[in-house]
Design an enzyme around this catalytic site. Structure first.
Site, PDB file in Angstrom:
ATOM      1  N   LEU A  49      48.533  37.876  75.509  1.00 14.05           N
ATOM      2  CA  LEU A  49      49.112  38.015  74.175  1.00 14.05           C
ATOM      3  C   LEU A  49      50.228  36.994  74.071  1.00 14.05           C
ATOM      4  CD1 LEU A  49      49.617  41.822  73.345  1.00 14.05           C
ATOM      5  CD2 LEU A  49      48.285  40.165  72.050  1.00 14.05           C
ATOM      6  N   ASP A  50      50.303  36.283  72.953  1.00 12.22           N
ATOM      7  CA  ASP A  50      51.388  35.323  72.755  1.00 12.22           C
ATOM      8  C   ASP A  50      52.745  36.015  72.866  1.00 12.22           C
ATOM      9  OD1 ASP A  50      49.608  33.285  72.338  1.00 12.22           O
ATOM     10  OD2 ASP A  50      49.763  33.314  70.154  1.00 12.22           O
ATOM     11  N   PRO A  51      53.773  35.276  73.304  1.00 11.44           N
ATOM     12  CA  PRO A  51      55.123  35.868  73.343  1.00 11.44           C
ATOM     13  C   PRO A  51      55.554  36.476  72.010  1.00 11.44           C
ATOM     14  CG  PRO A  51      55.122  33.813  74.555  1.00 11.44           C
ATOM     15  CD  PRO A  51      53.764  33.920  73.902  1.00 11.44           C
TER      16      PRO A  51
END
Length: 316
Positions: A49-51
């Site tokens: 998951l992206d930051p």
């Protein structure tokens, strides 16, 4: 001379943790923090998951890591917030503004634009992604100001529901195949509306049969005792919960764990989860072809026993 910090002894931990990943933390950083809290010997996540994204991040420990690819390949579900009228260099709120346009849309317009992307579509991965080119992540090229050619990939958008919004802020619920970039979908919806858009918030709410129900935060884990943390682990087969079940007797279970094919009266099935005679004796994954049960991923007898012991600890 500065004394070394004592090494924390690691232990065998088996199961799946449903982590609610916080904003601003990478998936790997979240994994490492959880791994330290559990003192786990082996752990892995089931897709990044992206930051800037939050929500469901299943973490696999011990024997469960053998089945992490199943969750990686599973359909996903997200809630996303779109900001209409502005495009950015990254497709999300982290990038610099590129172009601003007037927004003049209503709910019917947004719903109609979303409907254009339902079904199989070709999607070009964004430059700001972790996809590799010549051993280097695309985002590294992007940060250096280099644009590289990317091939479109076939994905499937199963459903987009409009959750609400007003003027230039709209929230959608998306159910999609693996490999879908929601920021790219947001940009495409914006272009379909003629005003452009970027993603301002993203939350994963589902991965295969798993949902946000029962998730835990890193802060909550840190406040728990070790037995309480262990009690948060789900069985390794939770990643396969929507697959058909096959149960074997003692003799067939032993042969199955040795990789021997077994005959059974069952229709062909591309994916099944296999158990021994004990109620929760999960043995591994398999497929059924022409009346034969053929193993895909097998647990070792030690791992099967470790899972059973972890289940016992969780219920005492």
């Amino acid at each position: 001379m500065q004394s070394q910090r004592p090494r924390i002894p690691k232990r065998a931990v088996h199961g799946v943790l449903l982590l609610d990943k916080p904003l601003g933390l990478s998936s790997n950083d979240a994994l490492q923090k959880a791994k330290r809290l559990f003192r786990a010997e082996k752990a892995g996540h089931t897709g990044t998951l992206d930051p800037l994204a939050t929500g469901l991040l299943p973490l696999c420990f011990g024997a469960a890591t053998k089945f992490s690819q199943i969750s990686l390949d599973a359909d996903k579900r997200y809630t996303a917030t779109l900001k209409l009228g502005v495009t950015t260099t990254t497709g999300d709120a982290e990038g610099e503004p590129l172009k601003a346009r007037t927004v003049n849309v209503n709910a019917e317009d947004v719903a109609a634009a979303c409907a254009k992307f339902i079904g199989p579509i070709d999607q070009v991965p964004p430059m700001h992604s972790a996809l590799k080119r010549d051993g280097k992540a695309l985002y590294e090229y992007a940060r250096a100001g280099i644009e590289v050619e990317r091939e479109a990939r076939r994905i499937t958008i199963h459903e987009i529901q409009l959750m609400g919004g007003l003027h230039d802020q709209w929230m959608i619920d998306v159910r999609c195949s693996k490999g879908t970039y929601i920021r790219t979908l947001a940009e495409d919806i914006g272009e379909a509306l003629g005003c452009g858009a970027h993603l301002t918030a993203l939350r994963r709410t589902g991965s295969g049969p798993l949902t946000l129900d029962g998730t835990v935060t890193l802060e909550q884990l840190a406040d728990m005792t070790e037995p309480q943390r262990d009690g948060m682990l789900r069985d390794a087969d939770s990643l396969l919960a929507d697959w058909p079940c096959v149960r074997l007797n003692d003799e067939d279970a032993g042969r199955f764990l040795s990789g021997v094919r077994r005959r059974l009266d069952m229709a062909d099935a591309p994916n099944v989860r296999v158990y021994g005679p004990q109620p929760k004796a999960f043995l591994g994954s398999a497929h059924v072809t022409a009346g034969e049960l053929i193993s895909n991923r097998l647990l070792s007898p030690v791992e099967v026993q470790g899972l059973l012991q972890a289940q016992e600890r969780a219920t005492t």
